[in-house]
Design an enzyme around this catalytic site. Structure first.
Site, PDB file in Angstrom:
ATOM      1  N   THR A   2       0.794  -1.234   0.000  1.00 29.06           N
ATOM      2  CA  THR A   2       0.000   0.000   0.000  1.00 29.06           C
ATOM      3  C   THR A   2       0.825   1.283   0.000  1.00 29.06           C
ATOM      4  OG1 THR A   2      -0.161  -0.005   2.405  1.00 29.06           O
ATOM      5  CG2 THR A   2      -1.904  -1.155   1.191  1.00 29.06           C
ATOM      6  N   ASP A   3       2.124   1.200  -0.262  1.00 28.80           N
ATOM      7  CA  ASP A   3       2.972   2.391  -0.250  1.00 28.80           C
ATOM      8  C   ASP A   3       3.416   2.726  -1.670  1.00 28.80           C
ATOM      9  OD1 ASP A   3       4.731   4.429   0.184  1.00 28.80           O
ATOM     10  OD2 ASP A   3       6.039   3.311   1.537  1.00 28.80           O
TER      11      ASP A   3
END
Length: 169
Positions: A2-3
């Site tokens: 999710t980065d």
């Protein structure tokens, strides 16, 4: 994962593809959330107002008590985010500014929102916005609709008794 930070990816020039090299911000999502979120993306792609509203209620974006002005802004934002998936063929991410278009609806949604978005979307939308921005930066043209419906048609929904949204394109 999710980065969306660029340092988490390595470009393989010989294969012409990006490879993820950092899994530190990975997380799992509940199956029901994934089922309904996929249905939501399809509703956005198909500009299906009723589908967007139903999935938004099921996912917790809406309570069902919002005024019409909020529903209109929410659906319009959903349709804008669905633009890459709306038409067959490659979507040129540099051709429109999704972020700017959605931010124009922000004041209405802030004023009339009755509930915060579901917890799962904070990390997911962070990743998706990073992916969209990366596609804009590199000038990507991606067959988003075809990719979405390939996933949708092969996906194993946990609640098959629900009406399945159709591919209208």
């Amino acid at each position: 994962q999710t980065d969306p930070n660029w340092s988490n990816f390595l470009y393989d020039d010989s294969e012409r593809q990006f490879n993820l090299i950092d899994f530190g911000a990975a997380r799992e999502f509940p199956k029901k959330f994934v089922d309904d979120y996929l249905r939501m993306v399809v509703a956005c792609a198909n500009r299906d107002r009723a589908g967007v509203l139903e999935m938004s209620r099921r996912l917790g974006f809406l309570t069902g008590e919002e005024p019409e002005v909020m529903l209109d802004a929410h659906v319009e934002a959903a349709f804008i985010v669905g633009v890459p998936f709306a038409t067959p063929g490659g979507h040129d991410f540099r051709a429109n500014n999704i972020t700017h278009s959605v931010s124009n609806l922000g004041a209405t949604m802030l004023k009339y929102r009755l509930t915060p978005p579901p917890d799962e979307v904070y990390s997911l939308h962070r990743k998706l916005s990073g992916a969209f921005l990366a596609c804009i930066k590199i000038g990507a043209v991606v067959p988003c609709r075809e990719m979405l419906f390939k996933v949708y048609e092969q996906y194993d929904f946990s609640d098959d008794h629900l009406e399945v949204l159709s591919n209208t394109g």
